[in-house]
Write an enzyme that holds these catalytic residues in place. Sequence first.
Site, PDB file in Angstrom:
ATOM      1  N   ARG A  34       0.852  -1.190   0.000  1.00 26.34           N
ATOM      2  CA  ARG A  34       0.000   0.000   0.000  1.00 26.34           C
ATOM      3  C   ARG A  34       0.883   1.233   0.000  1.00 26.34           C
ATOM      4  O   ARG A  34       2.109   1.134   0.092  1.00 26.34           O
ATOM      5  CB  ARG A  34      -0.870   0.009   1.255  1.00 26.34           C
ATOM      6  CG  ARG A  34      -0.046  -0.158   2.535  1.00 26.34           C
ATOM      7  CD  ARG A  34      -0.855   0.000   3.793  1.00 26.34           C
ATOM      8  NE  ARG A  34      -0.139  -0.455   4.979  1.00 26.34           N
ATOM      9  CZ  ARG A  34       0.822   0.214   5.605  1.00 26.34           C
ATOM     10  NH1 ARG A  34       1.221   1.376   5.127  1.00 26.34           N
ATOM     11  NH2 ARG A  34       1.398  -0.280   6.684  1.00 26.34           N
TER      12      ARG A  34
ATOM     13  N   ARG B 130       5.082  12.897  12.788  1.00 22.92           N
ATOM     14  CA  ARG B 130       3.674  12.575  12.976  1.00 22.92           C
ATOM     15  C   ARG B 130       3.174  13.251  14.259  1.00 22.92           C
ATOM     16  O   ARG B 130       3.590  12.882  15.360  1.00 22.92           O
ATOM     17  CB  ARG B 130       3.466  11.072  13.082  1.00 22.92           C
ATOM     18  CG  ARG B 130       3.966  10.282  11.885  1.00 22.92           C
ATOM     19  CD  ARG B 130       3.494   8.847  11.985  1.00 22.92           C
ATOM     20  NE  ARG B 130       4.146   7.994  10.996  1.00 22.92           N
ATOM     21  CZ  ARG B 130       3.814   6.735  10.755  1.00 22.92           C
ATOM     22  NH1 ARG B 130       2.821   6.183  11.449  1.00 22.92           N
ATOM     23  NH2 ARG B 130       4.447   6.019   9.851  1.00 22.92           N
TER      24      ARG B 130
END
Length: 449
Positions: free
Chosen positions: A292, A338
Site C-alpha cells: 500500500r 507525525r
Amino acid sequence: MFDTILIANRGEIAVRVLRACRELGIRTVAVYSTVDKDSSVVRMADKAVQIGPAPAKQSYLNAAAVIEAAKQTGAQAVHPGYGFLSEDADFAEIVESNGLTFIGPSAEVMARLADKTSARAAMTEAGLPLLPGSVEPLADPESAKQLADDIGYPVIIKAAAGGGGRGMGIVHEPTDFARTYQQTKATALQLFGDGRVYVERYLASARHVEIQVLADKHGNAIYLGERDCSVQRRHQKLVEEAPAPGLPPDLTKRMGEAAVRGVLATGYVGAGTFEFLVDTENDFYFMEVNCRIQVEHPVTEMVTHTDLIAEQLRVASGERLSITQDDVRVTGAAIECRVNVEDPKRDFAPAPGLLETFVPPGGPFVRVDTHGFTGYKMPAAYDSLLAKVIVWAPDRTQAIARMRRALAEFDVDGPGVHTTREFLDQVLSDQEFAEGKHDTGLVARLLDD
C-alpha cells in the site's frame, strides 16, 4: 484514466488521495461513518456516502458497504489508502469481482506478501538477505524454542499475519520463551484472527530502513531512494526521513536493487514499500513488504519531486510509469513528524477532543498533510494521527532546524487535547538524532531519561 474513484478511508490520507484525484481531473466519492460526517474529506469530495456507525468494523472495515457505495455513485475504482482494508486480499478480490479496479496489487500477490512467512519464502527465492529464522510458521512451542536456541538470543516472535508494528514479542532469555510465545500467539489471534507465528533473530541496535517502489502492468519497476524510520515507540513510527543519514550510497543502491528484484519476482503492481533492518556492520536484511502507500510517503515525494499517489492512479488505470530509474534523482533532505493526539507523559495514551485552536505551520518548504481544522472534534474511535508535518531543505542539518521551527509554530489546543509536538522536538534536539547515529531504541532511551 478513471472518471470517478471511491476513497475507502478517512483522515489525512483520504484528503491526500482526493487532492491527487482532483489534480488529474478525477471525480471523488468519500465514505464516512456517523462520527465523521463533518470531516474534511466529506466536505471536499464530489459525493459522500455514509456507510455505518463509528465502530470501524461496521463502517470502514465493512467491505459490503464500501462496494455498495461505489456502485451507487458510479465509481470505477477504489483507493484503500493505508490501514483498514488496504492490505486485505479478500477485499481486493471482492472489488475486482464487482467489476471495479482495486488501486493496489492483485489479491493473489497481496495474499502472498501480507503473510510474513510466505513473503519471507518469496524473498528467499528472489535472493534477498533475511535474518536467521523460520520460513514456515511454527506450530508448537517446542520446535519454536529449539529454533530460538539454535539462532541464539535475543529473538523476536512475530505474527505471520501481523502488521503495523503489532503482534510481536522480544525474548532475551531462554526461560522467557514459552511465555512470550503463547502471549504472541494469543495476541495474533485476537488482532488478526490468525494465531500463526514465526521466529527470527532480533537486532537490538538496528536501523529501520525502507525502500519505496513503483511498478506498472507492463513489467516496469523502479525504486525511489530510501527512508529511515528508526524513531519509533512500540514499533510505531514517529519520525521518518529521506535519505537515510549516514548510509553508504552503495548500500542503499543494493537495497533498492534487491527491492526491485522482489517486485519483479512476485509480479507486484502499484506503489509499495520493502522494509529492511540495517545492522551496525551495514548489512541489511529483508523484513516485510507493505502492499500500500505508506504514511511516510511524503518524504520520498519531497526529495524525488514525484507524486506517488498520482503514479498509483496511472498504473492502476493501465498506464506505464511516467518515470524510469534513470529519471529518479534524490535531492536535499526531507523529514516527516507525525503529530498525534496523544499524551507522551501518559505513555502516549490517546488524548483526542475538540480542537478549539488549530493553526498549522507554514513558510518555505513546509508541507502539512492533515484533516484537522478549528472546530473539528477528533474522534476517539480511530487512529490518533492528526497531522504530518513535512519539511525539505538542501541538507539534513537545515531540515532539522526547519522542522523544529515548524513544530514551534504548530498551535493545537482544546479541552483534554494533548499532542506529541513537544516530544517530537525533544527527539529532533537529541544529539544521537542530530548526528544520525540513532536506532530503533532512541525513543525508549529518551523516555528512560
